[in-house]
Each structure stands twice: as C-alpha cells, then as structure tokens.
Design a protein around this motif. Structure first.
Motif, PDB file in Angstrom:
ATOM      1  N   ALA A  52       0.825  -1.206   0.000  1.00  0.00           N
ATOM      2  CA  ALA A  52       0.000   0.000   0.000  1.00  0.00           C
ATOM      3  C   ALA A  52       0.861   1.259   0.000  1.00  0.00           C
ATOM      4  O   ALA A  52       0.591   2.219  -0.742  1.00  0.00           O
ATOM      5  CB  ALA A  52      -0.931  -0.008   1.217  1.00  0.00           C
ATOM      6  N   LEU A  53       1.902   1.270   0.831  1.00  0.00           N
ATOM      7  CA  LEU A  53       2.783   2.437   0.878  1.00  0.00           C
ATOM      8  C   LEU A  53       3.592   2.579  -0.408  1.00  0.00           C
ATOM      9  O   LEU A  53       3.847   3.700  -0.872  1.00  0.00           O
ATOM     10  CB  LEU A  53       3.710   2.340   2.087  1.00  0.00           C
ATOM     11  CG  LEU A  53       3.013   2.490   3.444  1.00  0.00           C
ATOM     12  CD1 LEU A  53       3.973   2.192   4.583  1.00  0.00           C
ATOM     13  CD2 LEU A  53       2.441   3.901   3.598  1.00  0.00           C
ATOM     14  N   SER A  54       3.985   1.459  -1.000  1.00  0.00           N
ATOM     15  CA  SER A  54       4.695   1.510  -2.280  1.00  0.00           C
ATOM     16  C   SER A  54       3.799   2.100  -3.361  1.00  0.00           C
ATOM     17  O   SER A  54       4.244   2.904  -4.191  1.00  0.00           O
ATOM     18  CB  SER A  54       5.163   0.116  -2.696  1.00  0.00           C
ATOM     19  OG  SER A  54       6.096  -0.412  -1.778  1.00  0.00           O
ATOM     20  N   ALA A  55       2.524   1.708  -3.364  1.00  0.00           N
ATOM     21  CA  ALA A  55       1.572   2.251  -4.336  1.00  0.00           C
ATOM     22  C   ALA A  55       1.422   3.756  -4.165  1.00  0.00           C
ATOM     23  O   ALA A  55       1.343   4.504  -5.151  1.00  0.00           O
ATOM     24  CB  ALA A  55       0.217   1.562  -4.185  1.00  0.00           C
ATOM     25  N   LEU A  56       1.395   4.218  -2.915  1.00  0.00           N
ATOM     26  CA  LEU A  56       1.286   5.651  -2.656  1.00  0.00           C
ATOM     27  C   LEU A  56       2.467   6.406  -3.260  1.00  0.00           C
ATOM     28  O   LEU A  56       2.302   7.462  -3.883  1.00  0.00           O
ATOM     29  CB  LEU A  56       1.204   5.902  -1.149  1.00  0.00           C
ATOM     30  CG  LEU A  56       1.112   7.375  -0.706  1.00  0.00           C
ATOM     31  CD1 LEU A  56      -0.158   8.011  -1.253  1.00  0.00           C
ATOM     32  CD2 LEU A  56       1.159   7.479   0.813  1.00  0.00           C
TER      33      LEU A  56
END
Length: 245
Positions: free
Chosen positions: A103-107
């Motif tokens: 999720a943080l990588s996608a952000l």
C-alpha cells in the motif's frame, strides 16, 4: 457475495498487476523519458529544465497517466496479501507486512509522478531553483523510501519459504522476492552520488535495483497469482484461496 462474483473480482485484481507494470513502463518510462531518468544531481536548475522539462512537452500528460497506473499496484498487493493466510484463515504478521508495504509503495508510485507533473506544468512560472528542489525531493521520496517495498518483499518471501502448507507459490519464489528487496538497499546512496552506478540513472540504482524488483518479484508472483485465480480448483488443499474467496 457468491463464489462466482468473488472469482471474477479476484481475476480483475490479478490483472491490475500487469496493467500497472505495462502502463507505468509506457507512460513513466517511455513517454516520461525516464529510461534512464535525467541525472538531476549533476545538473544546475537551468540545465534540468532545459534538458528535461522544456525539452519534452508531453511530460505532464505522461506523469498524470503514470499516477493512475501506479495506483493499480494497490489492489494487486491487496489480492496477494489475501492469499497469504495462516492455518486458521487469519492474516499473520508477514501477510500484513506485504499488505502495508504494498500500500505504501503504491502511494509513492502515485505521488512521485504528481510532483513531476507539477514541475512540468509550472517551470515557466517559478524559479528554476524551486523546480529542482521539488524534482529532487520527489526523487528522494521515490527512491530513498525503498524500505517499505523491501518490507513488502521480505514479508511475502518469508511467508512463501516458511509456510510449507501453502501450494500457490514455490519456495524458490520466496528467495527471489527477498533478493529483490535487498537489491534496493543501495538506493540510500542516490542523493550523494553525482555519477556512477549509484546515481539516480546509474547501472545499479536504476537498472539493477528496479529490474530486480520487476523480474525477481513482480513478474514471478504475478504469474503464479494469475495461474491460481484462473485455476482455483487446482489449489485444493490450500486454505489461502478459500479464505480469500
């Protein structure tokens, strides 16, 4: 929700992964002129604008499109985490590492292009030094926060290796994922490297690091996820699909 609907949703989520990679390569890499990216650490603010933002007028559209495709990494990561179940069907620490890291990588995949699009649209209206500052901050955020992706890859890798009962991913894919995550560690050197393999466009920090993620983790896990969602009955005996479905 009935089983057929769940099955269709899982297939759609599985294809978000390839959609993300193809879209990102086309818009961020090719149309965004980032293969390799401009080595901004070796350029003055005026040189950065002349050699990148003023030179390629299509960057704003390419970066906004990149932000869209970058977001597709999130549903793919959610599907992957749903396949990493414990015996009782719950999500343990390793699956949560994959979920939150993804999720943080996608952000980050979304935010970086948004800032570069702003630079491309506003470089004639603000000082060149401000453009370079935003460009640099965006790249520092994009590369130097690699730890969240490393956490994702280590989480899924350890789960794959240690969970002997799961039948979706072979154990060797877990070692590949961990290797791909550790290959990102030299990205910490990027802000200090003006040239050489650890520069933003360098052999290691661009081609090897991102190539390791793409071929050591994403391509392999995407293949087995697609194979699994298209043939769920062949995974009888694993708790992961039934729990996710």
């Amino acid at each position: 929700m009935n089983d057929n609907s769940k099955h269709i949703i899982n297939i759609a989520l599985a294809y978000c992964g390839p959609g993300f990679v193809i879209g990102y390569i086309v818009f961020w890499g090719l149309l965004g002129h980032n293969v390799p990216p401009v080595n901004f650490t070796a350029l003055s603010p005026d040189q950065l604008i002349a050699q990148y933002y003023a030179k390629y007028p299509g960057i704003p559209v390419a970066m906004i499109a990149s932000a869209f495709f970058g977001g597709l990494y999130l549903p793919w990561s959610c599907l992957l985490s749903s396949l990493l179940r414990e015996k009782d069907g719950s999500m343990g620490a390793l699956s949560l590492m994959e979920l939150t890291g993804g999720a943080l990588s996608a952000l980050l995949l979304v935010l970086g292009p948004v800032f570069w699009a702003a630079c491309a649209l506003l470089y004639t209206q603000v000082e060149p030094g401000t453009i370079k500052l935003i460009h640099a901050i965006s790249w520092f955020m994009y590369d130097c926060t690699y730890i969240v992706t490393t956490i994702q890859l280590v989480g899924v890798g350890l789960y794959t290796i240690l969970n002997k009962e799961q039948t979706i991913f072979p154990a060797w894919t877990g070692w590949c994922a961990i290797a791909g995550g550790t290959m990102l560690l030299p990205l910490s050197l990027m802000p200090f490297a003006v040239e050489g393999p650890f520069a933003v466009s360098g052999l290691w920090n661009f081609f090897i690091a991102f190539g390791g993620w793409l071929f050591g983790f994403f391509a392999i896990y995407s293949f087995y996820i697609l194979k699994h969602v298209h043939n769920p009955r062949k995974s009888v005996g694993t708790l992961h699909y039934s729990a996710a479905s």
